[in-house]
Design an enzyme around this catalytic site. Structure first.
Site, PDB file in Angstrom:
ATOM      1  N   CYS A   1       5.088 -18.092 -13.005  1.00  0.00           N
ATOM      2  CA  CYS A   1       4.871 -18.373 -14.319  1.00  0.00           C
ATOM      3  C   CYS A   1       4.212 -17.401 -15.287  1.00  0.00           C
ATOM      4  O   CYS A   1       3.417 -17.709 -16.058  1.00  0.00           O
ATOM      5  CB  CYS A   1       3.897 -19.572 -14.228  1.00  0.00           C
ATOM      6  SG  CYS A   1       4.356 -20.704 -13.010  1.00  0.00           S
ATOM      7  N   GLU A   2       5.089 -16.126 -15.510  1.00  0.00           N
ATOM      8  CA  GLU A   2       4.884 -15.370 -16.626  1.00  0.00           C
ATOM      9  C   GLU A   2       6.244 -14.497 -16.786  1.00  0.00           C
ATOM     10  O   GLU A   2       6.982 -14.229 -16.138  1.00  0.00           O
ATOM     11  CB  GLU A   2       4.146 -14.123 -15.878  1.00  0.00           C
ATOM     12  CG  GLU A   2       2.789 -14.408 -15.207  1.00  0.00           C
ATOM     13  CD  GLU A   2       1.515 -14.086 -16.141  1.00  0.00           C
ATOM     14  OE1 GLU A   2       1.862 -13.180 -16.983  1.00  0.00           O
ATOM     15  OE2 GLU A   2       0.791 -14.715 -16.271  1.00  0.00           O
TER      16      GLU A   2
ATOM     17  N   GLU B   1      -2.886  14.507   0.951  1.00  0.00           N
ATOM     18  CA  GLU B   1      -3.095  12.943   0.934  1.00  0.00           C
ATOM     19  C   GLU B   1      -1.831  12.050   0.472  1.00  0.00           C
ATOM     20  O   GLU B   1      -1.957  11.445  -0.525  1.00  0.00           O
ATOM     21  CB  GLU B   1      -4.345  12.297   0.141  1.00  0.00           C
ATOM     22  CG  GLU B   1      -5.568  13.021   0.702  1.00  0.00           C
ATOM     23  CD  GLU B   1      -6.959  12.672  -0.112  1.00  0.00           C
ATOM     24  OE1 GLU B   1      -7.748  12.624   0.416  1.00  0.00           O
ATOM     25  OE2 GLU B   1      -6.512  12.361  -1.281  1.00  0.00           O
ATOM     26  N   PRO B   2      -0.662  12.298   1.129  1.00  0.00           N
ATOM     27  CA  PRO B   2       0.473  11.369   0.705  1.00  0.00           C
ATOM     28  C   PRO B   2       0.470   9.956   0.953  1.00  0.00           C
ATOM     29  O   PRO B   2      -0.003   9.857   2.128  1.00  0.00           O
ATOM     30  CB  PRO B   2       1.772  12.203   1.305  1.00  0.00           C
ATOM     31  CG  PRO B   2       1.019  12.789   2.695  1.00  0.00           C
ATOM     32  CD  PRO B   2      -0.197  13.022   2.203  1.00  0.00           C
TER      33      PRO B   2
ATOM     34  N   ARG C   1       2.715   7.259  -1.070  1.00  0.00           N
ATOM     35  CA  ARG C   1       3.902   6.778  -1.427  1.00  0.00           C
ATOM     36  C   ARG C   1       5.000   7.446  -0.720  1.00  0.00           C
ATOM     37  O   ARG C   1       6.009   6.740  -0.056  1.00  0.00           O
ATOM     38  CB  ARG C   1       3.953   6.795  -2.976  1.00  0.00           C
ATOM     39  CG  ARG C   1       5.371   6.345  -3.588  1.00  0.00           C
ATOM     40  CD  ARG C   1       5.504   6.925  -4.868  1.00  0.00           C
ATOM     41  NE  ARG C   1       4.615   6.625  -5.897  1.00  0.00           N
ATOM     42  CZ  ARG C   1       4.061   5.597  -6.356  1.00  0.00           C
ATOM     43  NH1 ARG C   1       4.988   4.663  -6.383  1.00  0.00           N
ATOM     44  NH2 ARG C   1       3.104   5.649  -7.190  1.00  0.00           N
TER      45      ARG C   1
ATOM     46  N   ARG D   1       4.593  -3.821  -9.662  1.00  0.00           N
ATOM     47  CA  ARG D   1       4.857  -2.636 -10.216  1.00  0.00           C
ATOM     48  C   ARG D   1       5.411  -2.591 -11.450  1.00  0.00           C
ATOM     49  O   ARG D   1       5.288  -2.084 -12.479  1.00  0.00           O
ATOM     50  CB  ARG D   1       5.449  -1.728  -9.171  1.00  0.00           C
ATOM     51  CG  ARG D   1       4.504  -1.336  -7.836  1.00  0.00           C
ATOM     52  CD  ARG D   1       5.095  -0.346  -6.973  1.00  0.00           C
ATOM     53  NE  ARG D   1       5.015   0.793  -7.385  1.00  0.00           N
ATOM     54  CZ  ARG D   1       6.078   1.683  -7.802  1.00  0.00           C
ATOM     55  NH1 ARG D   1       7.353   0.941  -7.853  1.00  0.00           N
ATOM     56  NH2 ARG D   1       6.137   2.810  -8.476  1.00  0.00           N
TER      57      ARG D   1
HETATM   58  C1  PLP Z   1      -3.670   6.991  -4.297  1.00  0.00           C
HETATM   59  C2  PLP Z   1      -4.404   8.097  -3.843  1.00  0.00           C
HETATM   60  C3  PLP Z   1      -3.601   8.880  -2.888  1.00  0.00           C
HETATM   61  C4  PLP Z   1      -2.100   8.611  -2.559  1.00  0.00           C
HETATM   62  O1  PLP Z   1      -1.154   8.657  -3.745  1.00  0.00           O
HETATM   63  P1  PLP Z   1       0.396   8.724  -3.800  1.00  0.00           P
HETATM   64  O2  PLP Z   1       0.992   8.584  -4.860  1.00  0.00           O
HETATM   65  O3  PLP Z   1       0.608   7.313  -2.976  1.00  0.00           O
HETATM   66  O4  PLP Z   1       0.844   9.775  -2.836  1.00  0.00           O
HETATM   67  C5  PLP Z   1      -3.987  10.105  -2.499  1.00  0.00           C
HETATM   68  N1  PLP Z   1      -5.467  10.373  -2.582  1.00  0.00           N
HETATM   69  C6  PLP Z   1      -6.125   9.625  -3.400  1.00  0.00           C
HETATM   70  C7  PLP Z   1      -7.562   9.966  -3.700  1.00  0.00           C
HETATM   71  C8  PLP Z   1      -5.548   8.596  -4.053  1.00  0.00           C
HETATM   72  O5  PLP Z   1      -6.421   7.737  -5.003  1.00  0.00           O
END
Ligand code: PLP
Length: 443
Positions: free
Chosen positions: A370-371, A300-301, A303, A339
């Site tokens: 304003c921080e 599950e990429p 980023r 971030r």
């Molecule tokens: C956030 C998340 C991701 C993706 O994370 P990245 O760091 O963006 O690759 C994948 N799986 C789950 C369950 C997440 O919470």
């Protein structure tokens, strides 16, 4: 302290964190997807986010090529809009969502619900109702109380595929706030204290829930393969125990995302080819030792697909020299990129659109909010003659910026523009005062 500036030519090292299409344009401008960034800023205003469509697609293909046997789900929370949904569908990826909102946006854009996985440590009744109504592929159970609730919502005649989020007890990730592989955080069910095993036993008691496999997500911005290999070993270890206890053979194993990218030149990204090769080897070895068939891998990429494909553009509004600090303030900030305030991250921001011969000096680029913590980039080198009206670009801005944008100071969330083959098109328009006012319905 100033240093003599080298000839104003962008080095390939500097461009290493930019999309592959990035090319030097005249007068210190850069073109991305064939579109000069100065043109994007002029046409759409600033702050503005630019997504290089070809880079997003190429990153999807890199995953499909590295993991041909696996199911690749894009983690929508990194950045989602309807165009992204289309690109993921066309590139053959699935989606990982964590709310009814992300789920509905995807499905109403035409994304097949069976290729979507729903996550969430605290799924609301609406999340579950939407998931069942739209026919989401799998729901990842994250807490014991969810089991009976989900089973009841599915109903005795119904059927839903589920996975269980397991905490394998592995510490990995770029910052404490994005480490999710250990037991001292809110996500998942731990192997160590037996919660995972207990929850699985209860799922097996619910005939309408079909457990297809285990899930874990160690954290984010992980740049080493090792934690993933350890996760494979721990997960297969649990699968072996479940096989002994329940005769259970799980067909899927979801290893989550968290693949790290380089935010600044010289930083290391996770090596996807090495990850694929070593995870594959570790998985077959561990399964062989446990006498289990190799499950289908899911990753599950988020980023690593969206991050390096995006760029943020800001105009400088003021330059202030106080003591030994120079503050360069821009027209965006923590409302479009929280971030730095959340995790103290750093960016290789640069001047765009003019070539300066001035020596560079260290400055802190701050936002307009304003921080005092509204910092975009602390201690970066910019030409000493930086002045209001200058354009600044932040590379690797495609993930966890716009998706985390807030309404702070009623500045309005920025637009997102796609660039491709020399054309720029608006994907998400700027949030206007009318948008903000239209929600404000009481007096
Ligand atoms: C956030 C998340 C991701 C993706 O994370 P990245 O760091 O963006 O690759 C994948 N799986 C789950 C369950 C997440 O919470």
């Amino acid at each position: 302290m100033t240093t003599v500036r080298e000839p104003a030519v962008t080095t390939s090292e500097e461009l290493s964190v930019w999309p592959a299409s990035t090319a030097e344009h005249h007068r210190g401008d850069l073109a991305v997807g064939g579109v000069p960034l100065t043109e994007v800023a002029e046409r759409f205003g600033t702050p503005v986010y630019v997504m290089d469509e070809a880079e997003v697609r190429e990153r999807c293909r890199t995953y499909r090529d590295a993991f041909p046997e696996a199911e690749v789900l894009y983690a929508a929370k990194a950045f989602l809009c309807r165009a992204m949904v289309h690109w993921m569908a066309e590139e053959g990826l699935g989606l990982d969502v964590c709310s009814a909102g992300e789920l509905e946006l995807a499905v109403t854009t035409g994304f097949p619900a069976e290729r979507i996985v729903l996550h969430g440590n605290a799924k609301s009744p609406r999340d579950l109702e939407t998931a069942l109504r739209l026919g989401v592929g799998r729901i990842v159970i994250d807490s014991p109380s969810e089991i009976a609730r989900l089973a009841a919502a599915v109903g005795p005649g119904g059927h839903q595929k589920v996975m269980v989020r397991v905490v394998p007890g592995i510490s990995a990730g770029g910052h404490e706030k994005i480490r999710t592989g250990t037991a001292d955080q809110k996500f998942g069910l731990s192997i160590a204290d037996g919660y995972a095993q207990h929850a699985i036993g209860r799922i097996l008691d619910q005939p309408q829930l079909e457990l297809t496999g285990l899930h874990c997500h160690l954290g984010s911005q992980i740049t080493s393969v090792k934690p993933y290999l350890l996760a494979v070993r721990r997960m297969v270890g649990l699968m072996a125990r479940l096989h002994e206890q329940h005769g259970l053979v799980l067909p899927e194993l979801n290893l989550g995302g968290g693949h790290g990218v380089a935010y600044r030149p010289g930083e290391q990204a996770l090596d996807l080819t090495a990850l694929a090769r070593k995870v594959r080897a570790e998985l077959s070895e561990a399964c062989a030792a446990a006498g289990l068939p190799v499950p289908r891998l899911i990753i599950e990429p988020g980023r690593a697909i969206a991050g390096p494909s995006g760029i943020a553009l800001y105009h400088v509004l003021s330059v202030k020299r106080t003591g030994d600090h120079t503050f360069v303030a821009v027209d965006g900030g923590m409302s479009d990129n929280p971030r730095p305030a959340l995790y103290g991250v750093r960016y290789a921001l640069r001047l765009i659109g003019r070539q300066s011969t001035a020596p560079t000096a260290p400055v802190t680029v701050v936002g307009r909010h304003c921080e005092a913590g509204d910092v975009i980039a602390a201690d970066v080198q910019l030409p000493d003659d930086v002045h209001p009206g200058d354009l600044l670009a932040v590379p690797v801005a495609g993930a966890y910026h716009v998706s985390m944008a807030s309404g702070y100071n009623m500045v309005g969330r920025p637009p997102v523009v796609a660039v491709r083959d020399g054309h720029a098109r608006l994907l998400v328009r700027r949030e206007s005062l009318d948008d903000i006012r239209s929600r404000d319905v009481g007096l």
